[in-house]
Design a protein around this motif. Structure first.
Motif, short mmCIF file in Angstrom:
data_model
loop_
_atom_site.label_atom_id
_atom_site.label_comp_id
_atom_site.label_asym_id
_atom_site.label_seq_id
_atom_site.Cartn_x
_atom_site.Cartn_y
_atom_site.Cartn_z
N UNK A 179 0.84 -1.21 0.00
CA UNK A 179 0.00 0.00 0.00
C UNK A 179 0.87 1.25 0.00
N UNK A 180 1.89 1.27 0.87
CA UNK A 180 2.78 2.43 0.95
C UNK A 180 3.58 2.60 -0.35
N UNK A 181 3.99 1.51 -0.95
CA UNK A 181 4.75 1.58 -2.19
C UNK A 181 3.91 2.20 -3.31
N UNK A 182 2.63 1.84 -3.34
CA UNK A 182 1.72 2.45 -4.33
C UNK A 182 1.58 3.94 -4.07
N UNK A 183 1.48 4.34 -2.80
CA UNK A 183 1.39 5.76 -2.47
C UNK A 183 2.65 6.52 -2.83
N UNK A 184 3.82 5.92 -2.60
CA UNK A 184 5.08 6.57 -2.94
C UNK A 184 5.22 6.77 -4.45
N UNK A 185 4.79 5.79 -5.22
CA UNK A 185 4.92 5.88 -6.67
C UNK A 185 3.94 6.89 -7.27
N UNK A 186 2.92 7.29 -6.50
CA UNK A 186 1.98 8.30 -6.98
C UNK A 186 2.45 9.72 -6.73
N UNK A 187 3.54 9.88 -5.99
CA UNK A 187 4.07 11.22 -5.72
C UNK A 187 4.91 11.68 -6.91
N UNK A 188 4.62 12.84 -7.49
CA UNK A 188 5.37 13.30 -8.67
C UNK A 188 6.85 13.50 -8.35
N UNK A 189 7.71 13.01 -9.22
CA UNK A 189 9.15 13.16 -9.03
C UNK A 189 9.58 14.62 -9.16
#
Length: 305
Positions: free
Chosen positions: A192-202
């Motif tokens: 769940x956290x990994x999905x949230x991290x990948x949704x944060x714009x670089x």
């Protein structure tokens, strides 16, 4: 044909179409609604009704002998030291296990988010495997590992350390269950956290780096605030699961030693097993209210501004 007549006909056709769509939608939803009412709603309301009576297993053949006792069952519960102790054990389990699980899962998620894609897929599968496995099967394996002559103590003996009887010592039984539960539930939160991290714009992280922000400052000021909805989801899901922890205690320690792992859910199970349906229903509703209050508190703390 006048404009008013055509408008009326159009509105009539629209109403008929909406009615047909409504009937069709209810037709698709009806099987779920029936199953939900039969297996969820009716038992839920029955449990609430039983919590205000003195019903026991002896009354199943003579239901008209059941008496309405109001809040007596709830009053009895909060004068029962065993129930209060079970609530305390559950509270310790949640207050200690929840932040540790979330912190470890977040650390692994951050590490996997920066790693190579091929290794990420491998480690996701490895960490998520315990979640897929049956909790009973996992508990049986860990019971073997934590026995006095089990795998863990055999490993400690190699280094000259005499390991304790993990599951039969009041000092170690609950922490041992926590370790096993954290290990098992960490994979779910990590995904769940990994999905949230990948949704944060670089682009936001790159802008922070250009402004001179270090990795920790970027994580604290950008990643964590943007991850609050994901953290909220993980906290609610995990707290609900930990407040109802039962299988681990049932399989590994049977609530012992000396009730040191006797949870609130285990208390409810025992009361139902003893045929005390009224007090068991009241205890289950107290647990439900606690879960609801904890969820509301988490929403207030972690909700977005």
């Amino acid at each position: 044909m006048s404009l008013g007549t055509r408008k009326t006909k159009t509105e009539g056709s629209g109403n008929v179409l909406r009615r047909r769509r409504t009937i069709l939608a209810w037709g698709f939803a009806l099987p779920f609604a029936v199953v939900f009412c039969v297996f969820m709603l009716i038992p839920l309301l029955s449990s609430m009704a039983m919590s205000f009576t003195d019903i026991t297993s002896k009354d199943l053949r003579t239901p008209f002998n059941v008496n309405f006792v109001g809040l007596d069952q709830y009053i009895t519960l909060f004068h029962d030291h065993r129930f209060l102790h079970a609530l305390g054990v559950t509270g310790i389990f949640v207050l200690v296990g929840l932040p540790i699980t979330m912190a470890i899962a977040l650390a692994f998620a951050v590490a996997l988010n920066k790693g190579s894609k091929h290794l990420n897929a491998f480690f996701r599968a490895v960490f998520y495997a315990p979640v897929v496995a049956s909790v009973v099967a996992v508990s049986v394996v860990w019971r073997y590992i934590l026995q006095k002559d089990g795998l863990l103590n055999s490993l400690l003996a190699v280094f000259g350390i005499a390991g304790p009887d993990w599951l039969h010592d009041t000092r170690y039984a609950l922490p041992a269950l926590m370790v096993m539960t954290i290990w098992r539930n960490m994979g779910t939160l990590m995904i769940i956290f990994l999905a949230g991290l990948q949704a944060i714009p670089e682009e936001l992280k790159e802008a922070a780096a250009i402004d001179g922000a270090g990795k920790w400052r970027t994580f604290r000021s950008i990643t964590l605030p943007l991850l609050k909805p994901t953290l909220l989801l993980g906290a609610v899901l995990l707290s609900v699961a930990y407040l109802q922890f039962f299988e681990e205690s049932f399989v590994m320690t049977q609530g012992g030693p000396l009730d040191s792992t006797h949870s609130a859910a285990y208390y409810v199970y025992q009361k139902f097993g003893f045929g005390q349906y009224g007090i068991a229903s009241a205890a289950s509703w107290v647990l439900f209210i606690i879960i609801a209050l904890v969820s509301v508190l988490q929403f207030r703390i972690l909700k977005e501004d």
